[in-house]
Design an enzyme around this catalytic site. Structure first.
Site, mmCIF file in Angstrom:
data_model
loop_
_atom_site.group_PDB
_atom_site.id
_atom_site.type_symbol
_atom_site.label_atom_id
_atom_site.label_comp_id
_atom_site.label_asym_id
_atom_site.label_seq_id
_atom_site.Cartn_x
_atom_site.Cartn_y
_atom_site.Cartn_z
ATOM 1 N N GLY A 14 0.640 -1.584 0.003
ATOM 2 C CA GLY A 14 0.034 -0.119 0.164
ATOM 3 C C GLY A 14 1.058 1.816 -0.124
ATOM 4 N N ARG A 75 1.108 -5.031 -5.417
ATOM 5 C CA ARG A 75 1.160 -6.322 -4.609
ATOM 6 C C ARG A 75 1.205 -7.217 -5.577
ATOM 7 N NH1 ARG A 75 -1.127 -4.057 -0.050
ATOM 8 N NH2 ARG A 75 -2.499 -2.289 -0.072
ATOM 9 N N ASP A 106 3.471 -4.632 6.308
ATOM 10 C CA ASP A 106 4.439 -6.033 6.732
ATOM 11 C C ASP A 106 4.565 -6.694 5.915
ATOM 12 O OD1 ASP A 106 4.105 -7.333 9.537
ATOM 13 O OD2 ASP A 106 2.127 -8.344 8.737
ATOM 14 N N THR A 128 3.351 2.352 5.830
ATOM 15 C CA THR A 128 2.125 1.593 5.646
ATOM 16 C C THR A 128 1.607 3.554 6.908
ATOM 17 O OG1 THR A 128 0.403 0.544 6.269
ATOM 18 C CG2 THR A 128 3.198 0.601 7.543
ATOM 19 N N ASP A 130 -1.213 1.805 7.855
ATOM 20 C CA ASP A 130 -1.652 0.771 9.082
ATOM 21 C C ASP A 130 -1.337 0.795 10.353
ATOM 22 O OD1 ASP A 130 -3.875 0.599 7.173
ATOM 23 O OD2 ASP A 130 -2.629 -1.147 6.179
ATOM 24 N N ASP A 132 0.891 -1.039 11.339
ATOM 25 C CA ASP A 132 1.000 -2.500 11.544
ATOM 26 C C ASP A 132 2.327 -3.078 11.246
ATOM 27 O OD1 ASP A 132 0.695 -2.833 8.746
ATOM 28 O OD2 ASP A 132 -0.785 -3.813 8.447
ATOM 29 N N ARG A 174 -6.516 -1.810 8.042
ATOM 30 C CA ARG A 174 -6.061 -2.964 7.628
ATOM 31 C C ARG A 174 -6.551 -4.285 9.827
ATOM 32 N NH1 ARG A 174 -1.007 -5.505 4.686
ATOM 33 N NH2 ARG A 174 -1.936 -6.240 2.268
HETATM 34 P P1 ADP Z 1 2.260 -4.252 2.692
HETATM 35 O O1 ADP Z 1 3.880 -4.090 2.592
HETATM 36 O O2 ADP Z 1 1.535 -2.976 3.114
HETATM 37 O O3 ADP Z 1 1.991 -4.043 4.186
HETATM 38 P P2 ADP Z 1 1.413 -6.144 1.194
HETATM 39 O O4 ADP Z 1 0.839 -6.779 2.219
HETATM 40 O O5 ADP Z 1 0.565 -6.239 -0.285
HETATM 41 O O6 ADP Z 1 1.518 -4.281 1.327
HETATM 42 O O7 ADP Z 1 2.630 -6.571 0.619
HETATM 43 C C1 ADP Z 1 3.824 -6.609 -0.430
HETATM 44 C C2 ADP Z 1 3.892 -7.590 -0.910
HETATM 45 O O8 ADP Z 1 4.748 -8.418 -0.323
HETATM 46 C C3 ADP Z 1 3.489 -8.600 -1.243
HETATM 47 O O9 ADP Z 1 2.547 -8.540 -2.814
HETATM 48 C C4 ADP Z 1 3.831 -9.507 -1.902
HETATM 49 O O10 ADP Z 1 4.625 -9.298 -3.167
HETATM 50 C C5 ADP Z 1 4.881 -9.609 -0.803
HETATM 51 N N1 ADP Z 1 4.855 -9.963 0.737
HETATM 52 C C6 ADP Z 1 3.724 -10.032 1.413
HETATM 53 N N2 ADP Z 1 3.958 -11.565 1.668
HETATM 54 C C7 ADP Z 1 5.040 -12.442 1.732
HETATM 55 C C8 ADP Z 1 5.364 -13.453 1.460
HETATM 56 N N3 ADP Z 1 5.355 -14.159 3.187
HETATM 57 N N4 ADP Z 1 6.114 -14.333 1.095
HETATM 58 C C9 ADP Z 1 6.950 -12.960 0.311
HETATM 59 N N5 ADP Z 1 6.749 -12.532 0.261
HETATM 60 C C10 ADP Z 1 5.705 -11.778 0.645
#
Ligand code: ADP
Length: 324
Positions: A14, A75, A106, A128, A130, A132, A174
């Site tokens: 995000g 994402r 996260d 982020t 959030d 979080d 979130r």
């Molecule tokens: P944020 O970083 O804002 O929490 P996301 O949850 O979409 O946003 O995570 C960003 C990107 O990080 C995801 O689109 C994915 O490419 C990668 N990612 C998230 N979780 C994992 C994971 N467990 N293993 C590998 N890559 C991950």
């Protein structure tokens, strides 16, 4: 000497106001130490497809006041698969990149933890709205989002007072209730519904509204964090139990955009520069964090299990007192 000569910087997940200040400080600080920087476009997708731009000081000089991220974000489902992380690592090695600075939430941190297994040095900056990311008390974008939500709720409240209604306003966050808590307290909400505290009991909210109604009040404000409970259902319950007309507003993406506040620009600058400091002292696979308002860093794998970021109980108790 750390031997770092060339790094990549990206934003992922995000978007959040303040990310640009972090990019800016990474580029300025890197240049100061003779390190060259490439910007990776669209987060982990850009690492896999090797979509990059060179980043010089002049490219980022005037981006502090811009919302969003000049590097775009995504994402990236593919990054969950090892074969794509290997492809990303191979691109980095081919292009002689010594380290990656990843700005995100996260999920981005979890991606970084998986990615370190490919022999890549990755430094994370928590960005982020959030708030979080468990290991840090602050994440870039939160202050701007809380201010945006506060301003929007103030406007909604005006109309709700004029019409004698109950407004149920859903904010982002979130699984965290920080935006709801801050914007709710700032706008004198009658109830703030937080994921950390929600017990599924609608009665406590409707009873409080009934009590105030009996005391002569005729407008109410309920701020609810996304994902806690269905905001339209909550409004319906309030209508059913109190007979008061209830309207729902979902603030949504307006909370993600807009000019960063001074706090987000300042913390973005500090965190960006600190990431380069970590690299200069030979740090590997670290995340920048704030504890007691001081910049620190953790190993990314350790960071995922730390809990520096629980809801402050004094703030929560005060929110209850101030909504009595
Ligand atoms: P944020 O970083 O804002 O929490 P996301 O949850 O979409 O946003 O995570 C960003 C990107 O990080 C995801 O689109 C994915 O490419 C990668 N990612 C998230 N979780 C994992 C994971 N467990 N293993 C590998 N890559 C991950």
């Amino acid at each position: 000497m750390s031997g770092i000569r060339k790094i990549a910087v990206l934003t992922s997940g995000g978007d959040a106001p303040g990310m640009n200040s972090a990019i800016r400080a990474v580029v300025f600080s890197a240049a100061h130490f003779g390190i060259s920087v490439v910007g990776v476009l669209r987060g982990y997708d850009g690492l896999i497809d090797w979509e990059t731009i060179p980043l010089e000081v002049e490219d980022v000089r005037n981006i502090n006041n811009q919302g969003g991220t000049i590097l775009f974000t995504s994402r990236c489902e593919r990054f969950l698969q090892k074969e794509y992380r290997e492809q990303a690592a191979s691109n980095l090695k081919k292009n002689e990149i010594d380290a990656v600075v990843a700005i995100g939430g996260d999920g981005t941190l979890r991606g970084a933890i998986d990615f370190r297994q490919e022999g890549i040095n990755i430094i994370c900056i928590p960005g982020t709205i959030d708030r979080d990311v468990a290991c840090t008390e602050y994440t870039l974008g939160f202050d701007t989002a809380a201010n945006t939500a506060t301003e929007a709720i103030d406007r909604i409240r005006d109309s709700s007072v004029s019409h004698g209604r109950c407004s149920v306003v859903e904010v982002m966050g979130r699984k965290r209730g920080y935006i709801a808590l801050w914007a709710g307290m700032a706008t004198s909400a009658d109830a703030i519904v937080l994921p950390e505290k929600w017990d599924g009991n609608f009665d406590s909210i409707t009873d409080a509204i009934k009590r105030r109604h009996a005391d002569g009040r005729n407008s109410y404000l309920v701020v609810v964090a996304e994902g806690v409970t269905d905001a339209p259902e909550l409004a319906e319950r309030i209508r059913e139990k109190t007979g008061i007309e209830s309207r729902v507003s979902v603030l949504g993406y307006i909370q993600r955009g807009g000019q960063p506040t001074a706090k987000d620009r300042m913390y973005g600058s500090l965190m960006g520069a600190y990431a380069i400091e970590i690299l200069n002292r030979g740090g590997k696979n670290r995340i920048v964090a704030i504890k007691n308002d001081v910049l620190i860093d953790y190993d990314i794998t350790e960071a995922i299990n730390l809990e520096n970021n629980t809801l402050d109980s004094f703030q929560y108790e005060l929110s209850l007192l101030l909504s009595e």
